[in-house]
Design an enzyme around this catalytic site. Sequence first.
Site, short mmCIF file in Angstrom:
data_model
loop_
_atom_site.label_atom_id
_atom_site.label_comp_id
_atom_site.label_asym_id
_atom_site.label_seq_id
_atom_site.Cartn_x
_atom_site.Cartn_y
_atom_site.Cartn_z
N HIS A 89 17.81 27.06 -0.86
CA HIS A 89 16.49 27.29 -0.28
C HIS A 89 15.64 28.11 -1.23
O HIS A 89 15.78 29.33 -1.30
CB HIS A 89 16.63 28.01 1.07
N GLU A 99 12.63 28.89 -0.88
CA GLU A 99 11.75 29.79 -0.11
C GLU A 99 12.48 31.04 0.35
O GLU A 99 11.85 31.99 0.80
CB GLU A 99 11.13 29.04 1.08
N CYS A 137 16.84 21.69 0.11
CA CYS A 137 18.05 21.62 0.94
C CYS A 137 18.25 20.18 1.43
O CYS A 137 18.47 19.28 0.64
CB CYS A 137 18.02 22.64 2.07
#
Length: 212
Positions: free
Chosen positions: A192, A194, A85
């Site tokens: 993102h 994650e 990001c």
Amino acid sequence: MRVVVIDYNGGNLASAAQAARKAATRKGIEADVVISRDADDILTADRLILPGQGAFADCAQGLGPELRAMLETATANGTPFLGICVGMQLMSEYGLEHGRTEGLGWISGNIRRMDEAANAGLRLPHMGWNTLDFTPGAHLLTDGLTPGNHGYFVHSYALHDGAESDLVATAQYGTQVPAIVARGNRCGTQFHVEKSQDVGLTILGNFLRWTS
């Protein structure tokens, strides 16, 4: 494998570290994942991850000159780097969020507000799942993925005026949005990883076995 998530008072550090551990397990890689800003850790790491959450200027200030110098030295010596990001955005020449702020200068282009999306009547921030467009087999980071797979985006600013040669994947949101970039051993995702479930873990796993 020693994986260091850069601690620069930013957000998403713990979740990025946990996702890297999970991705390593899925790939059968023995990885020691730590969150650190210590020079010994960063300069001896096998992989470096820089998450990012918030404004470009704030994240750049959090890095400061010492961490910038460490990242420059480590990556110049060949250590693979992944920015997430705003961590990806910091790879650019400069950002225009809250004034002009210099980036790391590792890829061409600048970070500015996604006015094309706003002009098309789309809401900012660009938040939620969006499809990834890429050429299968063109880069190891997308190994195991299929065009049309989704990443989870949260941003109002994006890379503009970048080099076509740095683009690995894009998304569409009022215009083409750089979603994955890579140059040499330095790469980044605007979305993102994650938070992107299997797609994100696949990319993280590819990063852990990536040699540019």
